[in-house]
Design a protein around this motif. Structure first.
Motif, PDB file in Angstrom:
ATOM      1  N   LEU A  47      39.829  43.365  12.293  1.00  0.00           N
ATOM      2  CA  LEU A  47      38.502  43.124  12.493  1.00  0.00           C
ATOM      3  C   LEU A  47      38.570  41.391  13.389  1.00  0.00           C
ATOM      4  O   LEU A  47      37.894  41.352  14.185  1.00  0.00           O
ATOM      5  N   PHE A  48      39.539  40.726  12.955  1.00  0.00           N
ATOM      6  CA  PHE A  48      39.716  39.556  13.820  1.00  0.00           C
ATOM      7  C   PHE A  48      40.072  39.645  15.065  1.00  0.00           C
ATOM      8  O   PHE A  48      39.723  38.834  15.909  1.00  0.00           O
ATOM      9  N   GLY A  49      40.995  40.794  15.320  1.00  0.00           N
ATOM     10  CA  GLY A  49      41.348  40.873  16.616  1.00  0.00           C
ATOM     11  C   GLY A  49      40.229  41.477  17.373  1.00  0.00           C
ATOM     12  O   GLY A  49      40.058  40.833  18.655  1.00  0.00           O
ATOM     13  N   VAL A  50      39.303  41.975  16.895  1.00  0.00           N
ATOM     14  CA  VAL A  50      38.068  42.516  17.493  1.00  0.00           C
ATOM     15  C   VAL A  50      37.159  41.184  17.813  1.00  0.00           C
ATOM     16  O   VAL A  50      36.676  41.047  18.775  1.00  0.00           O
ATOM     17  N   LEU A  51      36.961  40.580  16.607  1.00  0.00           N
ATOM     18  CA  LEU A  51      36.045  39.443  16.948  1.00  0.00           C
ATOM     19  C   LEU A  51      36.455  38.390  17.748  1.00  0.00           C
ATOM     20  O   LEU A  51      35.587  37.818  18.410  1.00  0.00           O
ATOM     21  N   LEU A  52      37.655  38.008  17.810  1.00  0.00           N
ATOM     22  CA  LEU A  52      38.347  37.094  18.802  1.00  0.00           C
ATOM     23  C   LEU A  52      37.983  37.541  20.352  1.00  0.00           C
ATOM     24  O   LEU A  52      37.848  36.831  21.273  1.00  0.00           O
ATOM     25  N   ARG A  53      37.957  38.669  20.573  1.00  0.00           N
ATOM     26  CA  ARG A  53      37.649  39.255  21.754  1.00  0.00           C
ATOM     27  C   ARG A  53      36.411  39.335  22.157  1.00  0.00           C
ATOM     28  O   ARG A  53      35.736  39.328  23.218  1.00  0.00           O
ATOM     29  N   THR A  54      35.458  39.595  21.041  1.00  0.00           N
ATOM     30  CA  THR A  54      33.962  39.746  21.253  1.00  0.00           C
ATOM     31  C   THR A  54      33.213  38.557  21.438  1.00  0.00           C
ATOM     32  O   THR A  54      32.283  38.514  22.113  1.00  0.00           O
ATOM     33  N   PHE A  55      33.471  37.418  20.542  1.00  0.00           N
ATOM     34  CA  PHE A  55      32.974  36.250  20.741  1.00  0.00           C
ATOM     35  C   PHE A  55      33.169  35.587  22.118  1.00  0.00           C
ATOM     36  O   PHE A  55      34.196  35.410  22.561  1.00  0.00           O
ATOM     37  N   GLU A  56      31.954  34.836  22.629  1.00  0.00           N
ATOM     38  CA  GLU A  56      32.184  34.081  23.906  1.00  0.00           C
ATOM     39  C   GLU A  56      31.780  32.653  23.530  1.00  0.00           C
ATOM     40  O   GLU A  56      31.053  32.493  22.796  1.00  0.00           O
ATOM     41  N   ASP A  57      32.698  31.671  24.000  1.00  0.00           N
ATOM     42  CA  ASP A  57      32.363  30.183  23.640  1.00  0.00           C
ATOM     43  C   ASP A  57      32.144  29.922  22.409  1.00  0.00           C
ATOM     44  O   ASP A  57      31.578  29.160  21.749  1.00  0.00           O
ATOM     45  N   PHE A  58      33.187  30.537  21.185  1.00  0.00           N
ATOM     46  CA  PHE A  58      33.173  30.375  19.944  1.00  0.00           C
ATOM     47  C   PHE A  58      33.839  28.974  19.634  1.00  0.00           C
ATOM     48  O   PHE A  58      34.765  28.512  20.007  1.00  0.00           O
ATOM     49  N   ARG A  59      32.977  28.310  18.706  1.00  0.00           N
ATOM     50  CA  ARG A  59      33.601  26.881  18.439  1.00  0.00           C
ATOM     51  C   ARG A  59      32.782  26.428  17.123  1.00  0.00           C
ATOM     52  O   ARG A  59      31.680  26.869  16.665  1.00  0.00           O
ATOM     53  N   TYR A  60      33.702  25.879  16.243  1.00  0.00           N
ATOM     54  CA  TYR A  60      33.219  25.353  14.966  1.00  0.00           C
ATOM     55  C   TYR A  60      32.680  23.863  15.230  1.00  0.00           C
ATOM     56  O   TYR A  60      33.062  23.010  15.841  1.00  0.00           O
ATOM     57  N   VAL A  61      31.395  23.615  14.572  1.00  0.00           N
ATOM     58  CA  VAL A  61      30.725  22.486  14.886  1.00  0.00           C
ATOM     59  C   VAL A  61      30.376  21.583  13.574  1.00  0.00           C
ATOM     60  O   VAL A  61      29.749  20.704  13.637  1.00  0.00           O
ATOM     61  N   GLY A  62      30.884  22.244  12.446  1.00  0.00           N
ATOM     62  CA  GLY A  62      30.974  21.552  11.155  1.00  0.00           C
ATOM     63  C   GLY A  62      31.648  21.998  10.172  1.00  0.00           C
ATOM     64  O   GLY A  62      32.084  23.176  10.369  1.00  0.00           O
ATOM     65  N   GLU A  63      31.797  21.163   9.097  1.00  0.00           N
ATOM     66  CA  GLU A  63      32.670  21.665   7.993  1.00  0.00           C
ATOM     67  C   GLU A  63      32.279  21.151   6.676  1.00  0.00           C
ATOM     68  O   GLU A  63      31.984  19.947   6.719  1.00  0.00           O
ATOM     69  N   TYR A  64      32.199  21.831   5.584  1.00  0.00           N
ATOM     70  CA  TYR A  64      31.940  21.460   4.175  1.00  0.00           C
ATOM     71  C   TYR A  64      32.923  22.042   3.319  1.00  0.00           C
ATOM     72  O   TYR A  64      33.296  23.000   3.490  1.00  0.00           O
ATOM     73  N   SER A  65      33.343  21.243   2.153  1.00  0.00           N
ATOM     74  CA  SER A  65      34.146  21.689   1.303  1.00  0.00           C
ATOM     75  C   SER A  65      33.764  21.470  -0.041  1.00  0.00           C
ATOM     76  O   SER A  65      32.913  20.705  -0.251  1.00  0.00           O
ATOM     77  N   GLY A  66      34.144  22.366  -0.890  1.00  0.00           N
ATOM     78  CA  GLY A  66      33.940  22.159  -2.534  1.00  0.00           C
ATOM     79  C   GLY A  66      34.274  23.352  -3.258  1.00  0.00           C
ATOM     80  O   GLY A  66      35.570  23.889  -3.031  1.00  0.00           O
ATOM     81  N   ALA A  67      33.501  23.992  -3.936  1.00  0.00           N
ATOM     82  CA  ALA A  67      33.714  25.153  -4.955  1.00  0.00           C
ATOM     83  C   ALA A  67      32.562  25.983  -4.732  1.00  0.00           C
ATOM     84  O   ALA A  67      31.523  25.540  -4.673  1.00  0.00           O
ATOM     85  N   ALA A  68      32.865  27.301  -4.778  1.00  0.00           N
ATOM     86  CA  ALA A  68      31.808  28.337  -4.683  1.00  0.00           C
ATOM     87  C   ALA A  68      32.300  29.452  -5.739  1.00  0.00           C
ATOM     88  O   ALA A  68      33.562  29.753  -5.765  1.00  0.00           O
ATOM     89  N   GLN A  69      31.278  30.382  -6.260  1.00  0.00           N
ATOM     90  CA  GLN A  69      31.644  31.568  -6.765  1.00  0.00           C
ATOM     91  C   GLN A  69      31.840  32.591  -5.876  1.00  0.00           C
ATOM     92  O   GLN A  69      31.171  32.804  -4.859  1.00  0.00           O
ATOM     93  N   THR A  70      32.766  33.263  -6.279  1.00  0.00           N
ATOM     94  CA  THR A  70      33.246  34.588  -5.352  1.00  0.00           C
ATOM     95  C   THR A  70      32.295  35.605  -5.450  1.00  0.00           C
ATOM     96  O   THR A  70      31.644  35.830  -6.541  1.00  0.00           O
ATOM     97  N   SER A  71      32.300  36.643  -4.514  1.00  0.00           N
ATOM     98  CA  SER A  71      31.196  38.029  -4.747  1.00  0.00           C
ATOM     99  C   SER A  71      31.850  38.782  -5.422  1.00  0.00           C
ATOM    100  O   SER A  71      31.278  39.484  -6.380  1.00  0.00           O
ATOM    101  N   ALA A  72      33.219  39.195  -5.233  1.00  0.00           N
ATOM    102  CA  ALA A  72      33.803  40.329  -5.995  1.00  0.00           C
ATOM    103  C   ALA A  72      34.069  39.886  -7.578  1.00  0.00           C
ATOM    104  O   ALA A  72      33.427  40.613  -8.406  1.00  0.00           O
ATOM    105  N   GLU A  73      34.663  38.720  -7.746  1.00  0.00           N
ATOM    106  CA  GLU A  73      35.164  38.421  -9.332  1.00  0.00           C
ATOM    107  C   GLU A  73      34.004  37.803 -10.030  1.00  0.00           C
ATOM    108  O   GLU A  73      34.195  37.550 -11.172  1.00  0.00           O
TER     109      GLU A  73
END
Length: 137
Positions: A47-73
């Protein structure tokens, strides 16, 4: 360099080998284009191989860190939110990547949220086309 920095550097460089080292074998990726998660490192790497070819001008513009509950467990794990901007087929996308880390600092769950809806639809069509071309769908 922590996992988030390594992940961002790998995405910026479009380096799939570096990404592979950051994911657990049983990683789950929740996508806005599919109800059930993509499961397992092989599928997520494809999937990442496909995404990296699909997105144009992809860039991260912000970041936050902490803790969160997972979806599965439903367990709370160290987490990071990366805010991004990109385009797909000329449509502007605004989104976030929510990363959950295991005790070794590897990414065990990954959730992508994207807006607006028209961009989600365009992204879904492009990703499906890429997955079919790669024999993953």
């Amino acid at each position: 360099m922590d996992t988030v920095d390594r992940f961002r550097a790998a995405v910026d460089a479009r380096d799939l080998t570096a990404l592979d080292d950051l994911f657990t074998e049983d990683i789950r990726l929740y996508s806005p284009v599919k109800f059930t998660p993509f499961e397992g490192k092989a599928m997520v790497m494809g999937l990442f191989g496909v995404l990296l070819r699909t997105f144009e001008d992809f860039r991260y513009v912000g970041e936050y860190s902490g803790a969160a509950q997972t979806s599965a467990e439903g367990v709370t794990l160290p987490s990071a939110v990366l805010v991004f901007r990109a385009a797909v087929d000329g449509k502007e996308i605004h989104g976030i990547d929510l990363l959950h880390f295991d005790e070794d600092g590897r990414i065990t769950e990954f959730t992508v949220m994207v807006r607006p809806r028209s961009a989600v639809e365009t992204l879904g069509e492009a990703v499906l086309k890429g997955l079919v071309a790669e024999g993953l769908a």
